[in-house]
Motif scaffolding. Structure first.
Motif, mmCIF file in Angstrom:
data_model
loop_
_atom_site.group_PDB
_atom_site.id
_atom_site.type_symbol
_atom_site.label_atom_id
_atom_site.label_comp_id
_atom_site.label_asym_id
_atom_site.label_seq_id
_atom_site.Cartn_x
_atom_site.Cartn_y
_atom_site.Cartn_z
ATOM 1 N N ALA A 35 -5.003 -8.269 -22.119
ATOM 2 C CA ALA A 35 -4.073 -7.842 -21.313
ATOM 3 C C ALA A 35 -3.287 -6.745 -20.310
ATOM 4 O O ALA A 35 -2.735 -6.519 -20.032
ATOM 5 C CB ALA A 35 -3.241 -8.653 -22.243
ATOM 6 N N VAL A 36 -3.059 -6.178 -21.554
ATOM 7 C CA VAL A 36 -2.711 -4.303 -21.214
ATOM 8 C C VAL A 36 -3.430 -3.852 -20.035
ATOM 9 O O VAL A 36 -2.993 -3.082 -19.025
ATOM 10 C CB VAL A 36 -2.804 -3.354 -22.413
ATOM 11 C CG1 VAL A 36 -2.594 -2.383 -22.046
ATOM 12 C CG2 VAL A 36 -1.656 -4.082 -23.573
ATOM 13 N N THR A 37 -5.191 -3.794 -20.341
ATOM 14 C CA THR A 37 -5.489 -3.450 -19.066
ATOM 15 C C THR A 37 -5.495 -3.971 -17.949
ATOM 16 O O THR A 37 -5.658 -3.448 -16.726
ATOM 17 C CB THR A 37 -7.373 -3.797 -19.642
ATOM 18 O OG1 THR A 37 -7.698 -2.648 -21.385
ATOM 19 C CG2 THR A 37 -8.385 -2.269 -18.893
ATOM 20 N N LEU A 38 -5.726 -5.473 -18.323
ATOM 21 C CA LEU A 38 -5.998 -5.885 -16.811
ATOM 22 C C LEU A 38 -4.290 -5.866 -15.837
ATOM 23 O O LEU A 38 -3.702 -5.635 -15.339
ATOM 24 C CB LEU A 38 -5.315 -7.950 -17.320
ATOM 25 C CG LEU A 38 -6.842 -8.127 -17.587
ATOM 26 C CD1 LEU A 38 -6.821 -9.773 -17.616
ATOM 27 C CD2 LEU A 38 -8.212 -8.542 -16.372
ATOM 28 N N PHE A 39 -3.428 -5.715 -17.283
ATOM 29 C CA PHE A 39 -1.995 -5.888 -16.255
ATOM 30 C C PHE A 39 -1.619 -4.352 -15.741
ATOM 31 O O PHE A 39 -1.080 -3.704 -14.736
ATOM 32 C CB PHE A 39 -0.804 -5.659 -17.530
ATOM 33 C CG PHE A 39 0.930 -5.592 -16.888
ATOM 34 C CD1 PHE A 39 1.573 -6.966 -15.959
ATOM 35 C CD2 PHE A 39 1.222 -4.648 -17.280
ATOM 36 C CE1 PHE A 39 2.110 -5.759 -15.732
ATOM 37 C CE2 PHE A 39 2.761 -4.307 -16.431
ATOM 38 C CZ PHE A 39 3.204 -4.966 -15.576
ATOM 39 N N SER A 40 -2.611 -3.307 -16.486
ATOM 40 C CA SER A 40 -2.660 -2.190 -16.125
ATOM 41 C C SER A 40 -3.177 -1.527 -14.399
ATOM 42 O O SER A 40 -2.415 -0.770 -13.404
ATOM 43 C CB SER A 40 -3.376 -0.523 -16.866
ATOM 44 O OG SER A 40 -2.334 -1.140 -17.913
ATOM 45 N N VAL A 41 -4.545 -2.383 -14.703
ATOM 46 C CA VAL A 41 -4.947 -2.022 -13.223
ATOM 47 C C VAL A 41 -3.981 -3.169 -12.234
ATOM 48 O O VAL A 41 -4.000 -2.478 -11.549
ATOM 49 C CB VAL A 41 -5.983 -3.240 -13.423
ATOM 50 C CG1 VAL A 41 -6.501 -2.950 -11.813
ATOM 51 C CG2 VAL A 41 -7.021 -2.745 -14.454
ATOM 52 N N ARG A 42 -2.989 -4.247 -12.291
ATOM 53 C CA ARG A 42 -2.859 -4.338 -11.274
ATOM 54 C C ARG A 42 -1.503 -3.936 -10.838
ATOM 55 O O ARG A 42 -1.008 -3.690 -9.838
ATOM 56 C CB ARG A 42 -2.024 -5.658 -12.230
ATOM 57 C CG ARG A 42 -0.836 -6.359 -10.840
ATOM 58 C CD ARG A 42 -0.724 -7.980 -11.997
ATOM 59 N NE ARG A 42 -1.088 -8.805 -12.272
ATOM 60 C CZ ARG A 42 -1.375 -9.602 -11.335
ATOM 61 N NH1 ARG A 42 -1.303 -10.076 -10.233
ATOM 62 N NH2 ARG A 42 -2.489 -10.622 -11.990
ATOM 63 N N LEU A 101 -8.251 -5.926 -1.213
ATOM 64 C CA LEU A 101 -8.340 -5.002 -3.275
ATOM 65 C C LEU A 101 -7.666 -6.202 -4.164
ATOM 66 O O LEU A 101 -7.796 -6.081 -5.240
ATOM 67 C CB LEU A 101 -7.971 -3.756 -2.518
ATOM 68 C CG LEU A 101 -7.776 -3.056 -3.736
ATOM 69 C CD1 LEU A 101 -8.994 -2.536 -4.874
ATOM 70 C CD2 LEU A 101 -7.088 -1.664 -3.646
ATOM 71 N N CYS A 102 -7.118 -6.065 -3.461
ATOM 72 C CA CYS A 102 -5.798 -7.166 -4.027
ATOM 73 C C CYS A 102 -6.915 -8.991 -4.831
ATOM 74 O O CYS A 102 -6.397 -8.849 -6.056
ATOM 75 C CB CYS A 102 -4.233 -7.691 -3.276
ATOM 76 S SG CYS A 102 -2.773 -5.861 -3.358
ATOM 77 N N PHE A 103 -6.928 -9.149 -3.865
ATOM 78 C CA PHE A 103 -7.998 -10.648 -4.078
ATOM 79 C C PHE A 103 -9.519 -9.975 -4.690
ATOM 80 O O PHE A 103 -9.346 -10.989 -5.830
ATOM 81 C CB PHE A 103 -8.048 -10.297 -2.795
ATOM 82 C CG PHE A 103 -9.648 -11.528 -2.848
ATOM 83 C CD1 PHE A 103 -9.215 -12.705 -3.054
ATOM 84 C CD2 PHE A 103 -10.328 -11.485 -2.779
ATOM 85 C CE1 PHE A 103 -10.826 -13.916 -3.373
ATOM 86 C CE2 PHE A 103 -12.368 -11.919 -2.129
ATOM 87 C CZ PHE A 103 -11.065 -13.059 -3.282
ATOM 88 N N THR A 104 -9.527 -8.825 -4.716
ATOM 89 C CA THR A 104 -10.695 -8.575 -6.260
ATOM 90 C C THR A 104 -10.617 -8.288 -6.915
ATOM 91 O O THR A 104 -11.128 -8.643 -8.072
ATOM 92 C CB THR A 104 -11.592 -6.928 -4.969
ATOM 93 O OG1 THR A 104 -10.547 -6.288 -5.149
ATOM 94 C CG2 THR A 104 -12.109 -7.355 -3.761
ATOM 95 N N SER A 105 -8.968 -7.281 -6.923
ATOM 96 C CA SER A 105 -8.486 -7.891 -8.576
ATOM 97 C C SER A 105 -8.393 -8.451 -9.212
ATOM 98 O O SER A 105 -9.201 -9.239 -9.766
ATOM 99 C CB SER A 105 -7.592 -6.673 -8.841
ATOM 100 O OG SER A 105 -6.195 -7.956 -8.259
ATOM 101 N N VAL A 106 -8.264 -10.094 -8.799
ATOM 102 C CA VAL A 106 -7.839 -10.960 -9.004
ATOM 103 C C VAL A 106 -9.265 -12.001 -9.563
ATOM 104 O O VAL A 106 -9.552 -12.182 -9.950
ATOM 105 C CB VAL A 106 -6.984 -12.201 -8.211
ATOM 106 C CG1 VAL A 106 -7.431 -13.732 -8.824
ATOM 107 C CG2 VAL A 106 -5.868 -11.378 -8.030
ATOM 108 N N LEU A 107 -10.666 -11.605 -8.690
ATOM 109 C CA LEU A 107 -11.977 -11.789 -9.100
ATOM 110 C C LEU A 107 -12.121 -11.165 -10.655
ATOM 111 O O LEU A 107 -12.507 -11.844 -10.883
ATOM 112 C CB LEU A 107 -12.464 -11.655 -7.957
ATOM 113 C CG LEU A 107 -12.445 -12.399 -6.192
ATOM 114 C CD1 LEU A 107 -13.533 -12.050 -5.227
ATOM 115 C CD2 LEU A 107 -12.508 -13.922 -6.891
#
Length: 421
Positions: A82-89, A122-128
């Protein structure tokens, strides 16, 4: 006010008319919503760039904020990542925000649309990436994030149909390739079976959404382009009306033969200068000028040559009006007048003598003149205006001085002061 200034004014109307004709033809042919000719397209893109920085950036910043707010899903479904995902976002959002702030101040502002398309993708690829990282079945939730990404693309690129369509198709194809190439779970649960079964319908729904968004974006861009053409046409029409008003005013105060001011302008200007000199308590000088034996000149050389003679003499007279307030005008027939604000009688006489000599020095042949060339006679009058007096008195005195010069042999000046100073 000379004939050359009239010509320069005339030269400015043709480019204006050409622009109006081009814009009008675009509207009449219903092509105002499509791409324009090269130069006009460049000007429209510059206009859209200004609109992008003043309006569209707010929409984009709002979209980035929503992108970050959706980070609650990272903590709800991300588990140990979770922390990694949110940090990247957050990192992506911050980098794009800094880029948005820097871009208008840089030399790359014209590439803003490309940067925006790249940022959305880029935002789209982060969701993928989130889908690939989060364990199933929680990862299926992120598939729903494709729809907000499509809405964001529509809102951010709504006035650029081609960019919106390119971005949307790229995301749709990338997503389709992703779900085909991504390894599926083994063994399949009921949720997995349901998700796989829904995938074709989801892609169909997204395709329909892209088509609808493309139509909406095309309509918006066409409307924006049409409004731009209409607003620009209104501005050009306003410029044209202003020009025609100035030209009409100029023609109404210009002598058509000589190109210098006419009697109407001279009397209006004299009245204005009379009041100004009255307030400032400064002298005002008037030179009344007559071309000597001009009727005889016309009889000898013809009216066309007479007109040319008047034009040459008028041009020479205008050269002696060296200050902004000085005016040379044709007063009627072969009579002219020069107005000299803030000029004493002696100064007016000195200028009159220079002018008289200059015209004689032009050596325009005049066989009926005792001087064998065209000459002028000048009457000079000057005074400091006083309350209750009228400028007509000054003109009358200058006229009397003119007739004295003509009666005493012509080709000379005579002076008459109205008020001692």
């Amino acid at each position: 006010m000379t004939s050359s200034s009239v010509q320069r004014e005339g030269d400015t109307l043709q480019p204006l008319e050409n622009q109006i004709n081009v814009l009008t033809s675009l509207i009449e042919r219903r092509k105002a919503g499509g791409r324009f000719p090269t130069k006009l397209e460049s000007e429209y893109q510059a206009y859209r760039l200004r609109q992008f920085f003043s309006v569209d950036l707010r929409v984009i910043m709002s979209g980035l904020l929503v992108f970050v707010v959706f980070g609650w899903a990272d903590f709800s479904f991300g588990g140990p990542d979770a922390v990694t995902l949110f940090s990247v976002r957050v990192l992506i959002a911050v980098l794009l925000l800094l880029l948005i702030i820097w871009l208008p101040r840089s030399g790359y502002a014209r590439y803003s649309i490309y940067v925006l398309v790249s940022g959305i993708y880029l935002c789209f690829t982060s969701v993928l990436w989130n889908i690939s990282v989060v364990d199933l079945p929680w990862g299926y939730f992120y598939h729903l994030g494709m729809i907000p990404m499509q809405v964001f693309a529509l809102l951010g690129l709504r006035s650029n149909y081609r960019a919106m369509l390119s971005c949307s198709v790229a995301m749709l194809l990338s997503y389709g390739a992703f779900i085909v190439l991504m390894p599926g779970p083994d063994p399949l649960s009921e949720v997995d079976v349901l998700a796989i079964g829904m995938a074709p319908y989801y892609l169909l729904f997204w395709t329909i959404l892209v088509i609808m968004a493309s139509y909406l974006s095309y309509t918006i861009e066409s409307g924006t382009r049409t409004d731009y053409i209409k607003n620009r046409l209104l501005a050009l029409e306003a410029d044209r009306l202003q020009y025609l008003g100035r030209r009409l005013q100029q023609l109404s105060t210009t002598d058509s033969l000589t190109g210098i001011a006419n009697r109407r302008y001279a009397e209006t200007h004299l009245a204005d200068e009379w009041r100004r000199c009255l307030r400032s308590n400064v002298p005002l000088a008037v030179l009344m000028i007559d071309v000597d034996l001009f009727k005889s000149y016309n009889d000898q050389y013809g009216h066309q040559q007479g007109d040319e003679c008047l034009r040459k003499i008028a041009q020479k007279m205008s050269e002696f009006c060296r200050r902004p307030g000085d005016v040379c005008a044709r007063y009627g027939g072969e009579e002219f007048v020069i107005l000299l604000p803030e000029t004493t009688l002696d100064q007016g006489c000195d200028l009159a003598q220079e002018l008289c000599d200059a015209v004689a020095g032009m050596s325009i042949p005049h066989a009926q003149s005792p001087f064998s060339r065209a000459t002028i006679s000048i009457g000079v009058a000057a005074e400091i205006p006083r309350a209750g007096d009228h400028y007509e008195g000054l003109l009358k005195k200058a006229d009397i001085a003119l007739y004295q010069a003509k009666n005493e042999g012509r080709n000379q000046i005579k002076r008459q002061s109205v008020t001692d100073y």
